[in-house]
Write a protein that holds these residues in place. Structure first.
Motif, PDB file in Angstrom:
ATOM      1  N   PHE A 188       0.485  -1.659   0.251  1.00 44.83           N
ATOM      2  CA  PHE A 188      -0.236   0.640   0.044  1.00 44.83           C
ATOM      3  C   PHE A 188       0.990   1.452   0.465  1.00 44.83           C
ATOM      4  O   PHE A 188       0.682   1.975  -1.476  1.00 44.83           O
ATOM      5  N   VAL A 189       1.777   1.450   0.796  1.00 45.69           N
ATOM      6  CA  VAL A 189       2.708   2.765   0.769  1.00 45.69           C
ATOM      7  C   VAL A 189       3.366   2.865   0.017  1.00 45.69           C
ATOM      8  O   VAL A 189       3.710   4.104  -0.300  1.00 45.69           O
ATOM      9  N   LEU A 190       3.957   1.860  -0.850  1.00 48.96           N
ATOM     10  CA  LEU A 190       4.399   2.283  -1.437  1.00 48.96           C
ATOM     11  C   LEU A 190       3.823   2.494  -2.974  1.00 48.96           C
ATOM     12  O   LEU A 190       4.803   3.365  -3.804  1.00 48.96           O
ATOM     13  N   GLN A 191       2.849   1.468  -3.388  1.00 52.73           N
ATOM     14  CA  GLN A 191       2.344   2.648  -4.496  1.00 52.73           C
ATOM     15  C   GLN A 191       1.161   3.704  -3.863  1.00 52.73           C
ATOM     16  O   GLN A 191       0.946   3.941  -5.595  1.00 52.73           O
ATOM     17  N   GLN A 192       1.084   3.944  -2.938  1.00 53.68           N
ATOM     18  CA  GLN A 192      -0.057   5.328  -2.634  1.00 53.68           C
ATOM     19  C   GLN A 192       1.182   6.309  -2.497  1.00 53.68           C
ATOM     20  O   GLN A 192       0.758   7.661  -2.305  1.00 53.68           O
ATOM     21  N   SER A 193       2.313   5.998  -2.068  1.00 45.68           N
ATOM     22  CA  SER A 193       3.242   7.572  -1.662  1.00 45.68           C
ATOM     23  C   SER A 193       4.257   8.422  -2.911  1.00 45.68           C
ATOM     24  O   SER A 193       4.550   9.644  -2.633  1.00 45.68           O
ATOM     25  N   ASN A 219       1.093  17.164   4.422  1.00 49.74           N
ATOM     26  CA  ASN A 219       0.440  17.273   5.389  1.00 49.74           C
ATOM     27  C   ASN A 219      -0.829  15.503   5.535  1.00 49.74           C
ATOM     28  O   ASN A 219      -0.879  14.756   5.569  1.00 49.74           O
ATOM     29  N   ALA A 220      -1.565  15.829   3.169  1.00 50.29           N
ATOM     30  CA  ALA A 220      -2.792  15.089   3.428  1.00 50.29           C
ATOM     31  C   ALA A 220      -2.513  14.098   2.986  1.00 50.29           C
ATOM     32  O   ALA A 220      -2.861  12.917   3.291  1.00 50.29           O
ATOM     33  N   LYS A 221      -1.670  14.177   2.423  1.00 51.19           N
ATOM     34  CA  LYS A 221      -0.806  13.128   1.306  1.00 51.19           C
ATOM     35  C   LYS A 221      -0.052  11.622   2.724  1.00 51.19           C
ATOM     36  O   LYS A 221      -0.469  10.128   2.617  1.00 51.19           O
ATOM     37  N   LEU A 222       0.613  12.300   3.093  1.00 52.40           N
ATOM     38  CA  LEU A 222       0.674  11.430   4.780  1.00 52.40           C
ATOM     39  C   LEU A 222      -0.584  10.891   5.497  1.00 52.40           C
ATOM     40  O   LEU A 222      -0.219   9.770   5.971  1.00 52.40           O
ATOM     41  N   GLU A 223      -1.081  11.973   5.608  1.00 50.06           N
ATOM     42  CA  GLU A 223      -2.383  11.251   6.614  1.00 50.06           C
ATOM     43  C   GLU A 223      -3.131  10.246   5.630  1.00 50.06           C
ATOM     44  O   GLU A 223      -3.506   9.103   6.338  1.00 50.06           O
ATOM     45  N   THR A 224      -3.554  10.014   4.599  1.00 49.99           N
ATOM     46  CA  THR A 224      -3.433   8.713   3.535  1.00 49.99           C
ATOM     47  C   THR A 224      -2.693   8.155   3.690  1.00 49.99           C
ATOM     48  O   THR A 224      -3.561   6.473   4.352  1.00 49.99           O
ATOM     49  N   VAL A 243       9.077   5.145  15.951  1.00 59.33           N
ATOM     50  CA  VAL A 243       9.087   3.949  14.802  1.00 59.33           C
ATOM     51  C   VAL A 243       8.487   4.329  13.360  1.00 59.33           C
ATOM     52  O   VAL A 243       9.455   3.931  12.469  1.00 59.33           O
ATOM     53  N   ILE A 244       7.577   4.808  13.431  1.00 60.23           N
ATOM     54  CA  ILE A 244       6.647   5.120  12.177  1.00 60.23           C
ATOM     55  C   ILE A 244       7.639   6.283  10.990  1.00 60.23           C
ATOM     56  O   ILE A 244       8.314   5.651   9.888  1.00 60.23           O
ATOM     57  N   SER A 245       9.108   6.923  11.598  1.00 62.27           N
ATOM     58  CA  SER A 245       9.599   7.838  11.105  1.00 62.27           C
ATOM     59  C   SER A 245      10.877   6.842  11.184  1.00 62.27           C
ATOM     60  O   SER A 245      11.383   6.700  10.247  1.00 62.27           O
ATOM     61  N   GLY A 246      11.465   6.167  12.180  1.00 63.52           N
ATOM     62  CA  GLY A 246      13.094   6.222  12.252  1.00 63.52           C
ATOM     63  C   GLY A 246      13.758   5.946  12.275  1.00 63.52           C
ATOM     64  O   GLY A 246      14.559   5.669  11.994  1.00 63.52           O
ATOM     65  N   GLN A 247      14.261   7.283  11.935  1.00 64.32           N
ATOM     66  CA  GLN A 247      15.424   7.973  11.282  1.00 64.32           C
ATOM     67  C   GLN A 247      15.405   9.501  12.567  1.00 64.32           C
ATOM     68  O   GLN A 247      16.712   9.921  12.370  1.00 64.32           O
ATOM     69  N   SER A 248      14.817   9.894  13.916  1.00 64.06           N
ATOM     70  CA  SER A 248      15.050  10.650  14.468  1.00 64.06           C
ATOM     71  C   SER A 248      15.800  11.977  14.050  1.00 64.06           C
ATOM     72  O   SER A 248      16.158  13.220  14.455  1.00 64.06           O
ATOM     73  N   GLN A 249      15.124  12.345  12.421  1.00 64.52           N
ATOM     74  CA  GLN A 249      15.116  13.039  11.975  1.00 64.52           C
ATOM     75  C   GLN A 249      13.104  14.303  11.964  1.00 64.52           C
ATOM     76  O   GLN A 249      13.623  15.826  11.749  1.00 64.52           O
ATOM     77  N   ALA A 250      12.826  13.801  12.073  1.00 65.41           N
ATOM     78  CA  ALA A 250      11.391  14.597  11.579  1.00 65.41           C
ATOM     79  C   ALA A 250      10.125  14.370  13.149  1.00 65.41           C
ATOM     80  O   ALA A 250       9.978  13.107  13.100  1.00 65.41           O
ATOM     81  N   LEU A 251      10.236  15.692  13.618  1.00 65.80           N
ATOM     82  CA  LEU A 251       9.350  15.757  14.585  1.00 65.80           C
ATOM     83  C   LEU A 251       7.870  15.514  14.447  1.00 65.80           C
ATOM     84  O   LEU A 251       7.403  15.790  14.094  1.00 65.80           O
ATOM     85  N   GLY A 252       7.103  14.601  14.803  1.00 69.62           N
ATOM     86  CA  GLY A 252       5.841  14.820  14.357  1.00 69.62           C
ATOM     87  C   GLY A 252       4.296  13.438  15.434  1.00 69.62           C
ATOM     88  O   GLY A 252       5.307  12.940  16.466  1.00 69.62           O
ATOM     89  N   LEU A 299       9.032   9.147   3.697  1.00 67.23           N
ATOM     90  CA  LEU A 299      10.436   8.507   3.433  1.00 67.23           C
ATOM     91  C   LEU A 299       9.653   7.291   4.285  1.00 67.23           C
ATOM     92  O   LEU A 299      11.003   6.774   4.093  1.00 67.23           O
ATOM     93  N   GLY A 300      10.177   7.621   5.912  1.00 65.71           N
ATOM     94  CA  GLY A 300      10.296   6.514   6.694  1.00 65.71           C
ATOM     95  C   GLY A 300       9.100   5.217   6.747  1.00 65.71           C
ATOM     96  O   GLY A 300       9.556   4.130   6.727  1.00 65.71           O
ATOM     97  N   LEU A 301       7.984   5.773   6.317  1.00 62.51           N
ATOM     98  CA  LEU A 301       6.640   4.855   5.783  1.00 62.51           C
ATOM     99  C   LEU A 301       6.949   4.201   5.192  1.00 62.51           C
ATOM    100  O   LEU A 301       6.722   3.003   5.458  1.00 62.51           O
TER     101      LEU A 301
END
Length: 396
Positions: free
Chosen positions: A10-15, A61-66, A201-210, A267-269
């Protein structure tokens, strides 16, 4: 198809777009032009999906939310500036002075501090129960809150019982699933809202607060305690909770995610299923290698977590001095307050995050004098085990 394979596809096809740039765009604009007055009116009336203002969200943000909604097969998601922002958004959007939250099981120190030090200032009461205690509600209880796996206590609650309790009394059941995305499915056990610190875990790289709030179409019995939710439901249907969060929290409190953070999280997803399986496998192997040498904490529950409980574990040393000796001699772990990174992380709890907590609070939260929280990473497992065993010999 298991949950990992489903989401990986899903994530690779939709991102990414099949025509044009593969990488999703970063839309950094704070404001958006509506084109004409009728379009502007439609946007503010909620009749148009065009972006209103960055505080309420933007296309990145909307893309990430999906994509995030796909983790738990929810009906939608709302992203926030941090994991605590997600929790604060849910509480401030749904509760008011005189309401009560019941918390069950272990809690992250920041969440506990928010519930005990800040919410009482606004007239919201919070009561706490251990995972094995009988949960008692009151007429003022409007929300049950728990973590999928207690951080750092590693306790697991009775989700079946809590889900039934929430439905019986028409109250919200909120689960913080930060540690176990894809490993645990809160909606299957009665949750109404799932919150995440995407920083972990979702980001996995300590670069993006969210942070993120995942929701399903609301149960109709919730309308008794939350009549405003029914109003949103009449206008937005299955996205009613999104409307409540955005209009009663994000709009007025501004805990919005930045577009660049959303991009990095996307990117992390793309590697989340692969990372969490590897890290969980490493954690399980590390637990087995160390359990006869030192007191190791690792959650196990086949009913709720058939694929494991994630990459977090604990080593409970006899003293702060022993914990420090271990951390000073272990070469692989990064000593930091984060968890869920691709790297192995470690931290002594009592001298850092929980240094200002009282004895009774530490006992409830499962924080002993010598507890070291470990977030196992993606490094070669044999090397992690060898490094930890060498450090343990220095302690002994």
């Amino acid at each position: 198809m298991n949950n990992f394979e489903r989401f990986q596809t899903f994530v690779l096809q939709q991102s990414a777009a099949k025509d044009g740039a593969i990488s999703p765009p970063i839309i950094g604009s704070a404001a958006f032009s509506y084109g004409d007055p009728k379009s502007a009116e439609a946007v503010f009336a909620g009749e148009s999906r065009k972006p209103l203002y960055a505080r309420m969200g933007n296309p990145t943000n909307a893309k990430l939310e999906t994509l995030l909604a796909g983790i738990d097969q929810g009906d939608g998601a709302v992203v926030t500036s941090s994991g605590m922002g997600a929790i604060a958004a849910v509480v401030s959007a749904f509760l008011q002075s005189g309401d009560e939250i019941v918390c069950v099981g272990g809690l992250f120190g920041g969440t506990y501090a928010f519930f005990t030090q800040n919410l009482p200032r606004f007239g919201i009461k919070v009561r706490f129960f251990k995972a094995d205690e009988e949960v008692v509600l009151s007429p003022q209880t409007k929300m049950i809150f728990c973590e999928s796996v207690g951080n750092p206590s590693l306790t697991v609650v009775n989700f079946v019982k809590l889900g039934k309790l929430a439905q019986k009394h028409g109250i919200l059941f909120v689960v913080d699933n930060t540690i176990t995305p894809l490993l645990f499915e809160p909606f299957s056990w009665g949750a109404d809202i799932i919150v995440y610190s995407t920083t972990k875990v979702i980001s996995g790289q300590s670069q993006a607060l969210g942070g993120a709030i995942i929701y399903k179409e609301p149960r109709k019995d919730l309308f008794i305690h939350f009549p405003f939710l029914q109003n949103f439901y009449e206008n937005l249907g299955k996205d009613a909770i999104m409307g409540v969060i955005k209009k009663r929290a994000l709009r007025d409190f501004g805990m919005s995610m930045q577009a660049h953070a959303a991009y990095l999280t996307i990117l992390g997803l793309e590697t989340l299923p692969l990372r969490i399986q590897k890290a969980t496998d490493n954690a399980q192997k590390l637990f087995l290698a160390l359990k006869d040498k030192v007191k190791v904490l690792y959650a196990k529950n086949e009913q709720y977590f058939p694929f494991g409980t994630g990459q977090m574990m604990g080593i409970d040393f006899k003293s702060k001095e022993d914990a420090f000796t271990f951390l000073e001699h272990a070469k692989i772990p990064f000593i930091t307050a984060n968890i869920g990174d691709s790297r192995t992380l470690a931290l002594h709890m009592r001298s850092t995050i929980y240094r200002d907590f009282k004895a009774n609070e530490l006992e409830y939260l499962g924080v002993s004098e010598g507890l070291v929280r470990i977030s196992v990473g993606l490094e070669n497992c044999a090397m992690i085990i060898e490094d930890f065993e060498n450090a343990l010999r220095k302690v002994q």
